[in-house]
Each structure stands twice: as C-alpha cells, then as structure tokens.
Motif scaffolding. Structure first.
Motif, PDB file in Angstrom:
ATOM      1  N   SER A 199       0.845  -1.203   0.000  1.00 14.77           N
ATOM      2  CA  SER A 199       0.000   0.000   0.000  1.00 14.77           C
ATOM      3  C   SER A 199       0.872   1.241   0.000  1.00 14.77           C
ATOM      4  N   SER A 230      -4.361   5.558  12.510  1.00 11.90           N
ATOM      5  CA  SER A 230      -3.435   6.681  12.539  1.00 11.90           C
ATOM      6  C   SER A 230      -4.112   7.966  12.071  1.00 11.90           C
ATOM      7  N   THR A 260      -0.082   7.338   3.046  1.00 14.01           N
ATOM      8  CA  THR A 260      -1.377   7.968   3.282  1.00 14.01           C
ATOM      9  C   THR A 260      -1.442   9.306   2.562  1.00 14.01           C
ATOM     10  N   TYR A 266      -5.101  11.199  16.919  1.00 15.70           N
ATOM     11  CA  TYR A 266      -6.085  10.305  16.318  1.00 15.70           C
ATOM     12  C   TYR A 266      -7.193  10.034  17.329  1.00 15.70           C
ATOM     13  N   THR A 269     -11.132   8.271  17.806  1.00 12.36           N
ATOM     14  CA  THR A 269     -12.272   7.501  17.307  1.00 12.36           C
ATOM     15  C   THR A 269     -13.553   8.152  17.814  1.00 12.36           C
ATOM     16  N   TYR A 309     -12.926   7.852   6.680  1.00  9.59           N
ATOM     17  CA  TYR A 309     -11.707   7.032   6.649  1.00  9.59           C
ATOM     18  C   TYR A 309     -11.170   6.880   8.069  1.00  9.59           C
ATOM     19  N   THR A 310     -10.645   5.724   8.373  1.00 10.99           N
ATOM     20  CA  THR A 310      -9.967   5.506   9.649  1.00 10.99           C
ATOM     21  C   THR A 310      -9.038   4.309   9.509  1.00 10.99           C
ATOM     22  N   ASP A 311      -7.807   4.452   9.990  1.00  5.49           N
ATOM     23  CA  ASP A 311      -6.845   3.360   9.865  1.00  5.49           C
ATOM     24  C   ASP A 311      -5.999   3.190  11.120  1.00  5.49           C
TER      25      ASP A 311
END
Length: 253
Positions: free
Chosen positions: A37, A173, A40, A117, A119, A169-171
C-alpha cells in the motif's frame, strides 16, 4: 512368446517409463503477492469519497494537505480531520473565503485538523476545548469543543454548531470525519473587540472643524474691540504729531 513379453513385469515397467518421459508436465501457478500500500494521502481519500472539491482545492492552495501527508508518513503522531462538504462551503456568506488573507486561509484549514487520532468512542471522554493545528485553544482564539451523545457527535466553535455526519476514513493513525458546516473559529469570525474610546479633550463649538480648538465668543469679541480702540488711539497720536511739527516749522520761518 510376444504375448508373454507384453504381460511380463519388465515390459510393463518399460511402458510406464516411456509414457512418463513423453507426456508434458504441468504446474499450478501461485497467486501474485499483494502490492504494498502507498503512503497515506488525504487528497486521495477525499477524492474517493466525493463532494469535497472545494476542500481539496484549498488544501492544495495553502499546502495544508501536503503538511498533513508529511506528518502522517514521517512520524508516529496520529491526526483527525473534519472535512466540510462542497455544500458546506457554498452555504458560507458570499465573499467569505475571498475576504481572508493567505495566512487566515491556512489557519481556517488547520482549525479542522487535530494533532491526535480520535475515534468516535473517544469523543465521549475527551477534555474540551481541543487544541487544533491552528494553535491557541483559548476562548477568544481557536477553541473547538466536541461532545458525544450516543451515536451523535456534536462540534461547536463558539460561532457555529454542527455534527459529524459520516466517517470517511480511519486506519488507526488517521481519522477523517464528514461535517456539513465549515468550522468557523472564534478568533476570525467571532465578535471583534470594540475600538478604544478617544482621550478626553476641550469642548468644541458645534459645527467647528475637529482640528480647530474651541474658543469663547465673548473673549473673541472683547479682543477685537480692544484692537480697534488701540488703532484709533495710534492714529490720533500720529495726526497730532504732524500738526505740532508743521506749527514749529512755520514759527521758525
């Protein structure tokens, strides 16, 4: 004899070897390994989500998008981005963006970025006001307050209120959340402090020019009268002196 040869074990073994050598062999191809990948990229995330053309243009114009990508890909510090939609920017008062200086545009975009970051669950326990990339979170500068009630996340700046309408989007980080209003910071769009009152001065005549000092009418009239009397007195002395001189001249003759 021939029949016995074909049925003998030696014959069968030879025939088996001949068949194995003559037939082509086959192998099962393995699936290719997944491609690594890429780094970002906030612009690609917004482009894939759609309806964020204005925000992407501003990220490019101010280079804030590059700053986000660089920080994400060169440090372990996470980030949270609140992304206003195109409709959110269209709802601003006409000329709002054009009235901002280049520095103010940078600050406006940085106000939508948190240097951590978060959530949606963490929104329930954070301490307000939150510090943004724009800097000072004091009440008269760039305060950002977030509260969560159930599944609804509320965002307020002291100038406007909105809610998080979608997670783009969330990963672990980077987290990107959609908001339907542009977050307007207090320091740029809040009420401005009143201008200081002018220092007290002398009372001025009504209708007089601001730069002309006030005068007293009675004093001015008295000064003018005294001046006229003085001129008349001097004139009388001069006439009398001329008459005396003429008299002395004729007497001497």
């Amino acid at each position: 004899m021939a029949q016995n040869f074909h049925s003998s074990p030696i014959c069968k073994l030879l025939l088996l070897l001949i068949l194995q050598c003559g037939l082509p062999t086959t192998t099962i191809a393995q699936a290719p390994a997944p491609a690594p990948s890429g780094p970002t990229n906030i612009t690609k995330i917004l482009e894939k989500a759609g309806q964020f053309t204005t925000l992407m243009r501003l990220f490019k114009l101010t280079q804030v998008g590059d700053q986000i990508n660089t920080q994400l890909n060169n440090s372990n510090q996470g980030m949270t981005v609140f992304a206003p939609t195109d409709n959110a920017f269209s709802a601003l008062k006409t000329g709002t963006l054009n009235s901002l200086s280049d520095q103010q545009k940078v600050q406006l975009l940085q106000f939508h970025v948190l240097p951590q970051y978060l959530t949606t669950t963490q929104f329930q326990t954070i301490s307000n006001p939150l510090r943004t990339q724009a800097g000072d979170s004091a009440s008269d500068k760039f305060p950002l307050n977030i509260t969560s009630s159930g599944s609804q996340v509320n965002v307020t700046t002291g100038v406007m209120d909105t809610t998080v309408s979608n997670t783009l989007y969330t990963d672990g980080s980077l987290a990107v959340y959609q908001v339907d209003k542009v977050l307007l910071p207090m320091g740029m769009f809040g009420p401005q402090s009143p201008a200081p009152a002018p220092a007290p001065g002398k009372k001025k005549k009504s209708g007089a020019d601001d730069d002309t000092p006030a005068t007293d009418d009675s004093t001015a009239g008295a000064d003018a009268s005294d001046a006229i009397q003085f001129v008349g007195h001097v004139h009388g002395l001069m006439v009398g002196s001329v008459g005396v001189i003429v008299f002395i001249v004729f007497t001497c003759l």
